[in-house]
Design an enzyme around this catalytic site. Structure first.
Site, mmCIF file in Angstrom:
data_model
loop_
_atom_site.group_PDB
_atom_site.id
_atom_site.type_symbol
_atom_site.label_atom_id
_atom_site.label_comp_id
_atom_site.label_asym_id
_atom_site.label_seq_id
_atom_site.Cartn_x
_atom_site.Cartn_y
_atom_site.Cartn_z
ATOM 1 N N LYS A 150 40.631 44.198 39.410
ATOM 2 C CA LYS A 150 41.676 45.001 40.061
ATOM 3 C C LYS A 150 41.466 46.477 39.715
ATOM 4 C CE LYS A 150 43.961 41.198 41.130
ATOM 5 N NZ LYS A 150 43.797 40.610 42.425
ATOM 6 N N SER A 204 40.852 40.223 47.121
ATOM 7 C CA SER A 204 41.859 41.208 46.708
ATOM 8 C C SER A 204 41.337 42.634 46.592
ATOM 9 C CB SER A 204 42.503 40.789 45.388
ATOM 10 O OG SER A 204 41.609 40.946 44.322
#
Length: 167
Positions: free
Chosen positions: A84, A41
């Site tokens: 993230k 990600s």
């Protein structure tokens, strides 16, 4: 007499072990530590199996900013951590798009929350799926890559920087 000496040494050893254990715990909890990242990600910024340094002081002093890469407890699985980038802070209006870029919607980040997205927008489960996450789930801020040595140093800016400008 010998028994008292052995007991004394044992208690001293236990005492030192507890002291140093507390010091180590505080260091990892408040200062930071080394973390291995997994999953696609955050590519290309962080690749699978990259080793990074995360500092934990920013979260204690509300020093997390738009563009920072953070480690947080997963909102869907508290046993696992996610890595993230912060793309929105409390009060921000977020234009979120689905993986197809076809559906666009606006969201507001409520007080005490942040909006997180992976740099690899096509392959990231993030706030676009689970919404803003509470600030308290943030464990630390990643700012330095240790491994691989070819990438050693401070992390680069997001390839999606246009998504969280101040306009």
């Amino acid at each position: 007499m010998m028994l008292r000496g052995a007991l004394g040494k044992t208690f001293r050893l236990v005492g030192y072990t507890i002291q140093y254990g507390c010091i180590a715990h505080c260091a990892f909890e408040y200062v930071g530590g080394v973390v291995m990242c997994s999953g696609p990600s955050m590519e290309p910024t962080i690749q699978n199996s990259d080793i990074v340094f995360a500092e934990n002081l920013s979260r204690h002093f509300y020093g997390i900013q738009r563009g920072d890469i953070v480690i947080a407890k997963s909102p869907s699985d508290p046993k696992s951590n996610i890595c993230k980038r912060v793309t929105g802070l409390e009060g921000d209006k977020i234009l979120s798009t689905g993986p197809s870029d076809f559906f666009k919607s606006h969201s507001y980040v409520p007080m005490g929350h942040v909006w997180l997205e992976g740099d690899n927008l096509q392959n990231s489960t993030d706030s676009r799926c689970y919404g803003p996450i509470p600030y308290g789930l943030i464990r630390g801020r990643i700012f330095f890559k240790i491994w691989p040595l070819s990438d050693f140093g401070f992390l680069r800016d997001s390839p999606n920087g246009h998504r969280f400008s101040d306009d």
